[in-house]
Each structure stands twice: as structure tokens, then as C-alpha cells.
Design a protein around this motif. Structure first.
Motif, short mmCIF file in Angstrom:
data_model
loop_
_atom_site.label_atom_id
_atom_site.label_comp_id
_atom_site.label_asym_id
_atom_site.label_seq_id
_atom_site.Cartn_x
_atom_site.Cartn_y
_atom_site.Cartn_z
N GLY A 174 0.83 -1.21 0.00
CA GLY A 174 0.00 0.00 0.00
C GLY A 174 0.86 1.25 0.00
O GLY A 174 0.38 2.33 0.39
N GLY A 175 2.12 1.12 -0.39
CA GLY A 175 3.00 2.29 -0.42
C GLY A 175 3.54 2.63 0.95
O GLY A 175 3.53 1.80 1.87
N ASP A 176 4.01 3.87 1.09
CA ASP A 176 4.63 4.30 2.34
C ASP A 176 3.59 4.41 3.45
O ASP A 176 2.42 4.65 3.20
N ILE A 177 4.07 4.29 4.68
CA ILE A 177 3.21 4.33 5.85
C ILE A 177 3.26 5.73 6.46
O ILE A 177 4.33 6.35 6.51
N ALA A 178 2.13 6.22 6.95
CA ALA A 178 2.07 7.61 7.41
C ALA A 178 2.75 7.83 8.76
O ALA A 178 3.57 8.73 8.92
N ILE A 179 2.42 7.00 9.75
CA ILE A 179 2.88 7.29 11.12
C ILE A 179 4.25 6.68 11.39
O ILE A 179 5.15 7.36 11.88
N GLY A 180 4.40 5.39 11.13
CA GLY A 180 5.73 4.80 11.22
C GLY A 180 6.10 4.20 12.57
O GLY A 180 7.15 3.58 12.69
N LEU A 181 5.29 4.37 13.60
CA LEU A 181 5.49 3.69 14.88
C LEU A 181 4.22 2.93 15.21
O LEU A 181 3.13 3.37 14.85
N GLU A 182 4.33 1.80 15.92
CA GLU A 182 3.17 1.00 16.25
C GLU A 182 2.19 1.79 17.12
O GLU A 182 2.56 2.75 17.79
N SER A 183 0.94 1.28 17.17
CA SER A 183 -0.14 1.96 17.90
C SER A 183 0.19 2.14 19.39
O SER A 183 0.94 1.37 19.98
N THR A 184 -0.41 3.17 19.97
CA THR A 184 -0.41 3.33 21.43
C THR A 184 -1.26 2.20 22.01
O THR A 184 -2.35 1.95 21.52
#
Ligand code: AMP
Ligand code: MG
Length: 353
Positions: A174-184
Motif C-alpha cells: 500500500g506504499g509508504d506508511i504515514a505514522i511509522g510507529l506501532e499503535s499506542t
């Protein structure tokens, strides 16, 4: 196993591909898919065999529970014993989005998915491809990050392919990821809600909705005697192959100390790398200098951190030195991951040194 790689555009979802991906999950197979945080490795969260396959594909210890991803609010009640008011408030404020809640699990949820625990982790992601895929898959997709256990989570599809090719049925690029860190991750099973893993949804954002919220004391403290409450936070994690040290202190002193370490490592024949803020990047004398973002651009730092850790592996860097970052807001999540990547090797430079 042959792994099919397909691409999906968030703005132009191809129904046929998504249905094919959903069918793989409903038949007990595994599909990696994009979310707004990192790429996930999905299986049917209500099928114990699928969860076993996920652990095997990742090489992950089976006592480290998976997060179940849903695509609509009404499905939460299927997974949990009851929905407390706090959960309703958080879902209202942050779902779909990068927040995972821990709640007492319903009997229907297999212990294979929860690592043997009586609680379950649930999230509704906001990525449109993820939502369409979860719906097509039957509504309950268990998914950890789509990396081999111990490696940095993948924020680019090419790293999913690197780790998972031949191990799973399909990868949705799906292309690049927006946030880049796992969920809280927030645990709602105790008296006071507790952050077990910091992320893009910060302590202050949670306090705004819930009032009192505390943090697992082990999050930023490598010497803490307590065990982290999220089993996954107990393992070596997010780690590049090279040895890593974080240097903290006043900017000039940090640059000086990192350059001293770099010179020392080079003398010993090591290939050196530095994780730098844009402000300092041209002051370093390492073999590879990676700019993680501007000092105050915490969302940019979060988005590029895992890619940079992976690039150090690609470039076979042996000794990595990183600047330190502020620990408030998203900075708490950034420093939590950075400290884990470095195995908590951290040096504070004092003014007088
Ligand atoms: P990952 O999917 O790779 O981001 O890992 C999921 C994280 O959620 C791990 O750190 C798990 O330990 C944590 N987790 C999942 N379920 C639970 C649970 N029931 N209680 C506490 N932590 C959980
Ligand atoms: Mg992970």
C-alpha cells in the motif's frame, strides 16, 4: 510457499484483489497489509491455527499476544466481556486510528491469539485498505507487525517482502506508511487506565478524554526492576544488526562525543553510522549519516526511524550512534523505540565534560 505481492491504492481500492485477500484469511492463510502505523501480518483472529501460523512466520514467542483489528465499532462487543465507559470514550475520540485497547476477552477469542491471557488487544485502524481488507476477511484480523521477530517494524512494503517472502500467502503493498510507529496500547482492565506502549496517541491526548492515565514505569527506564506489562515490550525489539548507542546532552557536546566514538570505532575497523537531526547532520564524520528529521519535527522523526534502522542493516553498518530526542508528546514513543533498538545503551554528556 509462493507469496503473491499485489499493490493497492488507498484512493482506488480494487475490490477483486481485496476479496481475494479476504478469502485467504477466511481459509486460514496469512496476508500482510498496510495500516497507518506500520505493515501488519494478518490472520483470522478467531482461528487458533491462524494465530499459530503468525507466530511461526514471524519467529515470535507464542506468549506474546496479537492485536485483533476490526473495521466497525459494533464488532468490539464480540471480542470482549463488556465495554466499559472509558473504552467507549476512547473509541469515540480515536477510532479509527492508532490506538489499541486492552479489555477482558470474550470466550470466543482463542488463547492462541492472546498469548494465553484472559485479556484481548483490539484496534480499529484508519487506513482504507486495512478497513476494506478486514471486512473482506470476516471482520477480525489478528495482526502483529509484519517483520521477523526482533527486527524493526516495516514501514515500506519492500521490507515486508524481505522478511516474509515465502512465509505467507500474500503481501498487499500500500506504499509508504504515514505514522511509522506501532499503535499506542492502553490497558483498561485496571483501576486507572495505563499506557503499556507509547505511540502517536500521546499521554496528554488520553488524559484529555479520560482524566487520570498512568504509564507503565518501564517504558523509558532500562534499569526499572519491574517487568513491562505488555509481553511484547519484554523482548529485544526493533533492533538493527549493528551495535547502537544513544548520546544525550547539549547539542555541541553530543556532536563532539559522537564524533569521538565514531573515530574510535573506525580505528577498530567498524563501519559507522549516525542518526542525526537535520540541524547537526553535516557535523558528523561517520561513514553513513542519516537525517531522521528536524529536531522539533517529531512526526517526521517517527515516520523515518524504522526505515533508517533498516537502511543501516542494508548498508552493513557495525556501530550506530544516535542523537537523543525530547521525551514529551510523540517523543515518548520515539525514545521508547530508540532505547529498545539500542538495548538501552545510553550515554548522558554533562556540561562540564
Ligand atoms: P505488535 O502487533 O507487533 O505491535 O505487538 C502487539 C503488542 O501488543 C505486543 O507488545 C503485545 O505484548 C501487546 N499486547 C497484545 N495483547 C495484549 C494483552 N492482552 N495485554 C497486554 N499486551 C498485549
Ligand atoms: Mg511488532
Amino acid at each position: 510457499m509462493q507469496t503473491l505481492v499485489v499493490t493497492q491504492d488507498e484512493n482506488r481500492i480494487d475490490r477483486q484483489t481485496i476479496m481475494q485477500a479476504g478469502e485467504i484469511i477466511r481459509n486460514g492463510g496469512l496476508v500482510a497489509f498496510p495500516t497507518e502505523t506500520v505493515y501488519g501480518l494478518g490472520g483470522d483472529g478467531l482461528n487458533p491455527d491462524s494465530s499459530r501460523k503468525i507466530y511461526a512466520a514471524k519467529g515470535r514467542p507464542s506468549d506474546n499476544p496479537l492485536i485483533i483489528h476490526i473495521y466497525r465499532m459494533e464488532d468490539l462487543q464480540v471480542l470482549v466481556k463488556e465495554i466499559p465507559d472509558n473504552a467507549k470514550k476512547l473509541a469515540e475520540a480515536f477510532w479509527p486510528g492508532p490506538l489499541t485497547m486492552i479489555l477482558p476477552k470474550a470466550d470466543l477469542v482463542p488463547k492462541e491469539t492472546t498469548g494465553g491471557l484472559d485479556t484481548v488487544a483490539v484496534r480499529m485502524p484508519s487506513h482504507k485498505v486495512a478497513l476494506a481488507f478486514i471486512e473482506a476477511a470476516g471482520g477480525f484480523v489478528a495482526a502483529p507487525s509484519a517483520n521477523l521477530s526482533g527486527k524493526p517494524s516495516p514501514t515500506l512494503a519492500k521490507y515486508v517482502v524481505e522478511d516474509m517472502d515465502g512465509r505467507i500467502d500474500m503481501i498487499i503493498d500500500g506504499g509508504d506508511i504515514a505514522i511509522g510507529l506501532e499503535s499506542t496500547i492502553v490497558d483498561l482492565t485496571g483501576d486507572v487506565p495505563m499506557i503499556l506502549r507509547p505511540g502517536y496517541i500521546t499521554l496528554d491526548m488520553l488524559k484529555d478524554v479520560l482524566g487520570e492515565v498512568k504509564c507503565d514505569p518501564t517504558l523509558l527506564d532500562g534499569d526499572c526492576k519491574e517487568r513491562p506489562k505488555a509481553p511484547g515490550m519484554r523482548y529485544r525489539h526493533y533492533a538493527p544488526k549493528g551495535d547502537m548507542l544513544i548520546v544525550d546532552g547539549e547539542a555541541e557536546a553530543v556532536v563532539r562525543e559522537i564524533n569521538r566514538c565514531v573515530a574510535d570505532s573506525r580505528k577498530r575497523g567498524f563501519k559507522t553510522g549516525v542518526i542525526a537531526t537535520g540541524e547537526n547532520a553535516d557535523k558528523y564524520e561517520a561513514d553513513v549519516v542519516k537525517v531522521v528529521g528536524g529536531r522539533n519535527e517529531e512526526t517526521a522523526i517517527a515516520a523515518s526511524l524504522y526505515r533508517i534502522l533498516r537502511e543501516f542493516d542494508d548498508e552493513e553498518v557495525d556501530a550506530i550512534y544516535s542523537e537523543s530526542f525530547a521525551t514529551d508528546g510523540i517523543g515518548q514513543a520515539i525514545m521508547n523505540r530508540l532505547l529498545k533498538a539500542a538495548g538501552h545503551k545510553y550515554k548522558q554528556i554533562r556540561e562540564e565534560e
